[in-house]
Design a protein around this motif. Structure first.
Motif, PDB file in Angstrom:
ATOM      1  N   ARG A  32      24.589  40.673 -59.402  1.00  0.00           N
ATOM      2  CA  ARG A  32      24.712  39.215 -59.442  1.00  0.00           C
ATOM      3  C   ARG A  32      26.195  38.887 -59.468  1.00  0.00           C
ATOM      4  O   ARG A  32      27.007  39.680 -59.960  1.00  0.00           O
ATOM      5  N   GLY A  33      26.537  37.705 -58.916  1.00  0.00           N
ATOM      6  CA  GLY A  33      27.941  37.322 -58.835  1.00  0.00           C
ATOM      7  C   GLY A  33      28.292  36.250 -59.859  1.00  0.00           C
ATOM      8  O   GLY A  33      27.647  35.196 -59.917  1.00  0.00           O
ATOM      9  N   VAL A  34      29.292  36.529 -60.693  1.00  0.00           N
ATOM     10  CA  VAL A  34      29.798  35.540 -61.647  1.00  0.00           C
ATOM     11  C   VAL A  34      30.933  34.773 -60.970  1.00  0.00           C
ATOM     12  O   VAL A  34      31.927  35.372 -60.540  1.00  0.00           O
ATOM     13  N   VAL A  35      30.782  33.463 -60.864  1.00  0.00           N
ATOM     14  CA  VAL A  35      31.771  32.630 -60.178  1.00  0.00           C
ATOM     15  C   VAL A  35      32.876  32.241 -61.156  1.00  0.00           C
ATOM     16  O   VAL A  35      32.599  31.710 -62.239  1.00  0.00           O
ATOM     17  N   LEU A  36      34.114  32.537 -60.760  1.00  0.00           N
ATOM     18  CA  LEU A  36      35.286  32.194 -61.573  1.00  0.00           C
ATOM     19  C   LEU A  36      36.147  31.203 -60.795  1.00  0.00           C
ATOM     20  O   LEU A  36      36.467  31.418 -59.627  1.00  0.00           O
ATOM     21  N   GLN A  37      36.476  30.109 -61.449  1.00  0.00           N
ATOM     22  CA  GLN A  37      37.355  29.098 -60.833  1.00  0.00           C
ATOM     23  C   GLN A  37      38.609  28.962 -61.681  1.00  0.00           C
ATOM     24  O   GLN A  37      38.541  28.502 -62.810  1.00  0.00           O
ATOM     25  N   GLN A  42      32.037  29.867 -64.346  1.00  0.00           N
ATOM     26  CA  GLN A  42      31.235  28.722 -63.927  1.00  0.00           C
ATOM     27  C   GLN A  42      29.755  28.964 -64.217  1.00  0.00           C
ATOM     28  O   GLN A  42      29.307  30.118 -64.316  1.00  0.00           O
ATOM     29  N   PRO A  43      28.996  27.902 -64.369  1.00  0.00           N
ATOM     30  CA  PRO A  43      27.557  28.070 -64.654  1.00  0.00           C
ATOM     31  C   PRO A  43      26.767  28.624 -63.474  1.00  0.00           C
ATOM     32  O   PRO A  43      25.669  29.149 -63.652  1.00  0.00           O
ATOM     33  N   THR A  44      27.324  28.520 -62.286  1.00  0.00           N
ATOM     34  CA  THR A  44      26.626  29.006 -61.094  1.00  0.00           C
ATOM     35  C   THR A  44      26.653  30.537 -61.037  1.00  0.00           C
ATOM     36  O   THR A  44      27.695  31.160 -61.275  1.00  0.00           O
ATOM     37  N   ILE A  45      25.499  31.137 -60.712  1.00  0.00           N
ATOM     38  CA  ILE A  45      25.386  32.588 -60.559  1.00  0.00           C
ATOM     39  C   ILE A  45      24.916  32.879 -59.140  1.00  0.00           C
ATOM     40  O   ILE A  45      23.908  32.336 -58.684  1.00  0.00           O
ATOM     41  N   THR A  59      36.775  32.878 -57.281  1.00  0.00           N
ATOM     42  CA  THR A  59      36.541  34.302 -57.030  1.00  0.00           C
ATOM     43  C   THR A  59      35.182  34.672 -57.608  1.00  0.00           C
ATOM     44  O   THR A  59      34.639  33.940 -58.454  1.00  0.00           O
ATOM     45  N   VAL A  60      34.664  35.781 -57.157  1.00  0.00           N
ATOM     46  CA  VAL A  60      33.332  36.217 -57.599  1.00  0.00           C
ATOM     47  C   VAL A  60      33.429  37.627 -58.187  1.00  0.00           C
ATOM     48  O   VAL A  60      33.937  38.550 -57.534  1.00  0.00           O
ATOM     49  N   GLN A  61      32.925  37.771 -59.414  1.00  0.00           N
ATOM     50  CA  GLN A  61      32.897  39.073 -60.092  1.00  0.00           C
ATOM     51  C   GLN A  61      31.471  39.627 -60.054  1.00  0.00           C
ATOM     52  O   GLN A  61      30.566  39.073 -60.676  1.00  0.00           O
ATOM     53  N   PRO A  62      31.238  40.724 -59.311  1.00  0.00           N
ATOM     54  CA  PRO A  62      29.876  41.295 -59.270  1.00  0.00           C
ATOM     55  C   PRO A  62      29.561  42.078 -60.544  1.00  0.00           C
ATOM     56  O   PRO A  62      30.408  42.797 -61.075  1.00  0.00           O
ATOM     57  N   PRO A  96      19.683  39.183 -65.473  1.00  0.00           N
ATOM     58  CA  PRO A  96      20.260  38.579 -64.263  1.00  0.00           C
ATOM     59  C   PRO A  96      20.602  37.102 -64.424  1.00  0.00           C
ATOM     60  O   PRO A  96      21.491  36.587 -63.737  1.00  0.00           O
ATOM     61  N   GLU A  97      19.897  36.423 -65.333  1.00  0.00           N
ATOM     62  CA  GLU A  97      20.117  34.990 -65.500  1.00  0.00           C
ATOM     63  C   GLU A  97      21.232  34.692 -66.500  1.00  0.00           C
ATOM     64  O   GLU A  97      21.553  33.517 -66.731  1.00  0.00           O
ATOM     65  N   ALA A  98      21.828  35.757 -67.079  1.00  0.00           N
ATOM     66  CA  ALA A  98      22.852  35.517 -68.098  1.00  0.00           C
ATOM     67  C   ALA A  98      24.099  36.363 -67.868  1.00  0.00           C
ATOM     68  O   ALA A  98      24.869  36.603 -68.795  1.00  0.00           O
ATOM     69  N   VAL A  99      24.319  36.791 -66.623  1.00  0.00           N
ATOM     70  CA  VAL A  99      25.496  37.614 -66.345  1.00  0.00           C
ATOM     71  C   VAL A  99      26.799  36.848 -66.599  1.00  0.00           C
ATOM     72  O   VAL A  99      27.813  37.448 -66.993  1.00  0.00           O
ATOM     73  N   ASN A 100      26.776  35.525 -66.389  1.00  0.00           N
ATOM     74  CA  ASN A 100      27.991  34.729 -66.627  1.00  0.00           C
ATOM     75  C   ASN A 100      28.335  34.692 -68.123  1.00  0.00           C
ATOM     76  O   ASN A 100      29.504  34.783 -68.509  1.00  0.00           O
TER      77      ASN A 100
END
Length: 268
Positions: A32-37, A42-45, A59-62, A96-100
């Motif tokens: 899953r990709g963690v979105v970093l701004q 960010q809350p979006t995964i 950027t996206v952290q897998p 998967p729903e809490a990777v951020n």
């Protein structure tokens, strides 16, 4: 002038291409990709596949969400203060729903910061509740208790425990010798008890056999009557007469001899 316009157009095209390629990212299968701004989570995964992101800003952290395996070796004390070394294999996965949230609160080194300490704590806390012998005889119960405790700890940090397998309990050399001696003594005691039971059974069989023989002899004595004795004597005499050839013996065992009458003849 034309040359300048061509160069400018080329640069613009390159920038556009860079922006286009920078606007898309791919998340591999099992991640899953963690979105970093600007470094902020960010809350979006992002799930698996192709995704759009703001170029240069995001950027996206897998983070892997497949089942992962961790093997751990822990030394602890049992309830009877025996040193126990436990080798355990743990299968777990990241929610998967809490990777951020995992990335924001723990980071990418969640294995060393959370998983390993949680395994150590669960093993030590459980081991202290059982004696060394109980750890062996009640292994499924011990494993279930470690699993329950570890699952609760990992769930606090956005991870799920899939399974746990206690591979080995290792004890000190002195304890192993004591266990071996105890097993030998138990086996010898069991053999002695079996021998004693066998001797008792054989003795009982002999008593029963002797009783049966005595009863048979008693019955035989009851069957002997004067009439039966007289009858046996008559049978013996009849057998003797049947074998006699009609001649009297020349000499008996007494002092007076028999005279052979047939031997006396008149001489002329």
């Amino acid at each position: 002038m034309k040359y300048t316009k061509a160069v400018s157009g080329g640069l613009i095209a390159i920038v556009v291409l860079v922006l286009v390629f920078s606007s898309f990212t791919t998340v591999a299968s099992g991640y899953r990709g963690v979105v970093l701004q600007f470094g902020a989570v960010q809350p979006t995964i992002f799930s698996e596949g192709l995704h759009f992101k703001i170029p240069f800003l995001q950027t996206v952290q897998p983070i892997e969400v497949r089942v992962q395996k961790e093997e751990n070796l822990q030394t602890a004390a049992s309830k009877d203060l025996q040193v126990v070394t436990t080798k355990v294999a743990v299968n777990y996965s990241v929610d998967p729903e809490a990777v951020n949230k995992l990335y924001q609160e723990i980071g990418m080194d969640y294995r060393s910061r959370v998983v390993d300490p949680a395994i150590a704590e669960a093993l030590k806390a459980t081991t202290a509740q059982y004696t060394a012998e109980e750890l062996i005889s009640k292994r499924p119960e011990v494993s279930a208790q470690v699993k329950d405790m570890l699952a609760k700890k990992l769930s606090k940090y956005f991870m799920k425990l899939e399974d746990i397998n206690i591979k080995e309990f290792a004890f000190s050399e002195e304890f192993n010798k004591a266990i071996e001696s105890k097993q030998t003594a138990e086996q010898n005691a069991l053999k002695a008890q079996r021998d004693l039971d066998r001797i008792k059974i054989e003795a009982q069989q002999q008593v029963t056999q002797a009783g049966a023989e005595a009863e048979a002899l008693k019955l035989k004595k009851q069957e002997v009557t004067p009439e039966l004795v007289q009858l046996k004597q008559i049978e013996v005499q009849e057998k003797a007469l049947a074998k006699w050839d009609g001649h009297l013996p020349s000499v008996t065992g007494g002092a007076t001899p028999f005279i052979d009458l047939n031997g006396l003849t008149t001489k002329k």
